[in-house]
Motif scaffolding. Structure first.
Motif, PDB file in Angstrom:
ATOM      1  N   UNK A 117       0.726  -1.119   0.112  1.00  0.00           N
ATOM      2  CA  UNK A 117      -0.058  -0.080  -0.018  1.00  0.00           C
ATOM      3  C   UNK A 117       0.711   1.290  -0.038  1.00  0.00           C
ATOM      4  N   UNK A 118       0.490   2.301  -0.521  1.00  0.00           N
ATOM      5  CA  UNK A 118       1.225   3.686  -0.478  1.00  0.00           C
ATOM      6  C   UNK A 118       1.202   4.251   0.652  1.00  0.00           C
ATOM      7  N   UNK A 119       2.130   5.050   1.069  1.00  0.00           N
ATOM      8  CA  UNK A 119       2.274   5.629   2.331  1.00  0.00           C
ATOM      9  C   UNK A 119       2.129   7.165   2.344  1.00  0.00           C
ATOM     10  N   UNK A 120       1.420   7.763   3.204  1.00  0.00           N
ATOM     11  CA  UNK A 120       1.271   9.234   3.417  1.00  0.00           C
ATOM     12  C   UNK A 120       1.825   9.505   4.514  1.00  0.00           C
ATOM     13  N   UNK A 121       2.644  10.718   4.941  1.00  0.00           N
ATOM     14  CA  UNK A 121       3.075  11.077   6.207  1.00  0.00           C
ATOM     15  C   UNK A 121       2.543  12.477   6.297  1.00  0.00           C
ATOM     16  N   UNK A 122       1.943  12.906   7.427  1.00  0.00           N
ATOM     17  CA  UNK A 122       1.825  14.416   7.763  1.00  0.00           C
ATOM     18  C   UNK A 122       2.696  14.685   8.741  1.00  0.00           C
ATOM     19  N   UNK A 123       3.475  15.911   8.192  1.00  0.00           N
ATOM     20  CA  UNK A 123       4.457  16.548   9.059  1.00  0.00           C
ATOM     21  C   UNK A 123       3.918  17.486  10.018  1.00  0.00           C
ATOM     22  N   UNK A 124       3.379  17.222  10.981  1.00  0.00           N
ATOM     23  CA  UNK A 124       2.477  18.026  11.784  1.00  0.00           C
ATOM     24  C   UNK A 124       3.310  18.976  12.807  1.00  0.00           C
ATOM     25  N   UNK A 125       4.634  18.655  13.205  1.00  0.00           N
ATOM     26  CA  UNK A 125       5.375  19.491  14.085  1.00  0.00           C
ATOM     27  C   UNK A 125       6.641  19.872  13.431  1.00  0.00           C
ATOM     28  N   UNK A 151      14.220  14.685   9.915  1.00  0.00           N
ATOM     29  CA  UNK A 151      13.219  14.908   9.287  1.00  0.00           C
ATOM     30  C   UNK A 151      13.368  14.514   7.867  1.00  0.00           C
ATOM     31  N   UNK A 152      14.643  14.681   7.241  1.00  0.00           N
ATOM     32  CA  UNK A 152      14.968  14.341   5.899  1.00  0.00           C
ATOM     33  C   UNK A 152      14.708  12.744   5.713  1.00  0.00           C
ATOM     34  N   UNK A 153      15.535  12.137   6.732  1.00  0.00           N
ATOM     35  CA  UNK A 153      15.171  10.454   6.706  1.00  0.00           C
ATOM     36  C   UNK A 153      13.806  10.075   6.913  1.00  0.00           C
ATOM     37  N   UNK A 154      13.074  10.720   7.955  1.00  0.00           N
ATOM     38  CA  UNK A 154      11.516  10.144   7.652  1.00  0.00           C
ATOM     39  C   UNK A 154      10.875  10.680   6.483  1.00  0.00           C
ATOM     40  N   UNK A 155      11.117  11.838   6.111  1.00  0.00           N
ATOM     41  CA  UNK A 155      10.240  12.256   4.918  1.00  0.00           C
ATOM     42  C   UNK A 155      10.527  11.637   3.629  1.00  0.00           C
ATOM     43  N   UNK A 156      11.981  11.030   3.441  1.00  0.00           N
ATOM     44  CA  UNK A 156      12.381  10.145   2.282  1.00  0.00           C
ATOM     45  C   UNK A 156      11.915   8.980   2.247  1.00  0.00           C
ATOM     46  N   UNK A 157      11.246   8.419   3.459  1.00  0.00           N
ATOM     47  CA  UNK A 157      10.987   6.854   3.452  1.00  0.00           C
ATOM     48  C   UNK A 157       9.618   6.978   3.215  1.00  0.00           C
ATOM     49  N   UNK A 158       8.665   7.795   2.851  1.00  0.00           N
ATOM     50  CA  UNK A 158       7.370   7.594   2.362  1.00  0.00           C
ATOM     51  C   UNK A 158       6.994   8.290   1.063  1.00  0.00           C
ATOM     52  N   UNK A 159       6.065   7.780   0.570  1.00  0.00           N
ATOM     53  CA  UNK A 159       5.549   8.085  -0.948  1.00  0.00           C
ATOM     54  C   UNK A 159       5.199   9.378  -1.119  1.00  0.00           C
TER      55      UNK A 159
END
Length: 401
Positions: A117-125, A151-159
């Motif tokens: 399944x595709x992943x979305x992540x909200x950068x809330x904070x 932040x770069x590592x987390x964001x690069x891991x999702x679609x």
């Protein structure tokens, strides 16, 4: 669609992330989608979701332990996360939406690999600004470097990324994040913020009807800048000797704030009310104020400003990050600099003018219409649909804006 949301925080922990998850989950479920939210179990205080017959969604609580440096928060236990992962992997998901960067993030990525399944992540904070308050023993440059790299590592891991404001999107671009992103604020359920009785709140708590009163609603943590608002009250005490400041919310900074109130002789001018029921007394507390005041420099959204608008409470606020977006075209607010004298001057101007208060109050509900939860949920729905059908990343980003 079958939608899964994963988070390391949810009610009864009161903050913008919890509010965002519930707002979107209810709105999307109300549109006919099957929504499941996975969040920590807070023990007996977890309570149950209350529904009005619409917008019902599945809430899965996982056993969790207290986070040692922030006892309000919880970390889902690893064995229980693994068991939940096995169960969730047997279900079909059109999109997996991750809301926090800890255990929920790891679960979401593993589940996405297993379920395809595709992943979305909200950068809330805005972690760069927050982390120093929770790790004060580390040098500021080190904490900022860590926050940016993580932040770069987390964001690069999702679609795909969701960011609540254009300002936050620009911050991530400066970090070097290249994951496609859509700016989708949370918004609020306007139907929830259409009542409230300020006179009732004042009568219940012995506040005279004509007493000049300011109100803020916030988690009591250092980054929310409540101490700055106390300084504003301290500055206004002489021209407005009956001034009262109502603070609704709880958090780790509460003991320090109470000490400041005592040290500055503000006991007769400040009252703390803790967390109030969002459907009843919180609305009354908002409406009890002659003005809503806010000065946090780290907000990615500023949902409380939208709530104050919807309830017709005049606003005095700084405009930084997400609050700048909310206030950009608002006619229900006076924008103040992050300076005690300048902010106090705007508050004094509002308190001295019933006509100005009435004008700003009248514009509030109209300003809030632009931030309705249904509108924002439609944009999120379009993003999920694009991801589910495998639309190119750039098309998804443009289509959700």
């Amino acid at each position: 669609m079958d939608l899964l949301m994963l988070s390391d925080v949810y009610f009864p922990r009161v903050n913008g992330v919890s509010t965002s998850i519930r707002t979107f989950a209810r709105a999307l479920a109300g549109k006919g989608h099957a929504v499941t939210v996975v969040a920590p179990d807070y023990g007996p205080d977890s309570g149950q979701e209350r529904h009005d017959g619409q917008g019902e969604f599945e809430l899965v609580r996982l056993p969790a332990r207290v986070v040692f440096f922030d006892p309000e928060d919880r970390l889902i236990r690893a064995p229980d996360a693994r068991r939940a992962l096995d169960a969730l992997a047997r279900r079909r998901w059109d999109a997996i939406h991750i809301h926090t960067p800890f255990r929920a993030h790891a679960m979401g990525l593993r589940l996405a690999r297993r379920a395809g399944a595709p992943t979305v992540e909200t950068y809330h904070t805005y972690f760069e600004e927050y982390v120093g308050h929770y790790l004060p023993w580390l040098p500021a440059p080190a904490t900022r470097f860590f926050a940016r790299r993580a932040s770069r590592w987390l964001c690069d891991a999702v679609d795909h990324l969701v960011v609540p404001s254009e300002q936050m999107a620009q911050v991530l671009q400066r970090y070097g994040v290249r994951t496609p992103a859509s700016v989708i604020p949370t918004g609020i359920d306007l139907a929830e913020f259409a009542g409230g009785d300020g006179a009732r709140f004042r009568a219940k708590h012995g506040i005279e009807p004509d007493r000049p009163t300011l109100v803020t609603v916030s988690r009591l943590s250092a980054e929310k800048n409540i101490a700055f608002l106390l300084e504003v009250v301290r500055r206004l005490r002489e021209p407005f000797p009956r001034l009262l400041f109502l603070i609704a919310g709880e958090g780790p900074d509460a003991p320090r704030l109470r000490r400041l109130v005592a040290e500055w002789g503000l006991d007769g001018h400040v009252r703390f009310f803790g967390n109030l029921d969002r459907r009843t007394e919180l609305l009354d507390a908002y409406r009890a104020g002659d003005a809503f005041v806010f000065a946090s420099p780290t907000e990615t959204q500023g949902l409380v400003l939208i709530e104050a608008m919807a309830l017709g409470v005049p606003i005095v606020s700084t405009a930084v990050m997400g609050t700048a977006t909310v206030l950009r075209e608002a006619r229900s607010a006076l924008v103040a600099e992050a300076d005690v004298d300048a902010f106090a001057g705007q508050v004094a101007r509002l308190l001295r003018s019933p006509e100005l208060r009435a004008e700003l109050a009248a514009h509030g509900p109209r300003d809030a219409q632009a931030w309705g939860g249904e509108r924002m949920a439609a944009r999120m729905e379009a993003l999920y649909a694009g991801l589910a059908r495998g639309a190119p990343a750039t098309a998804r980003a443009e289509g959700a804006r």
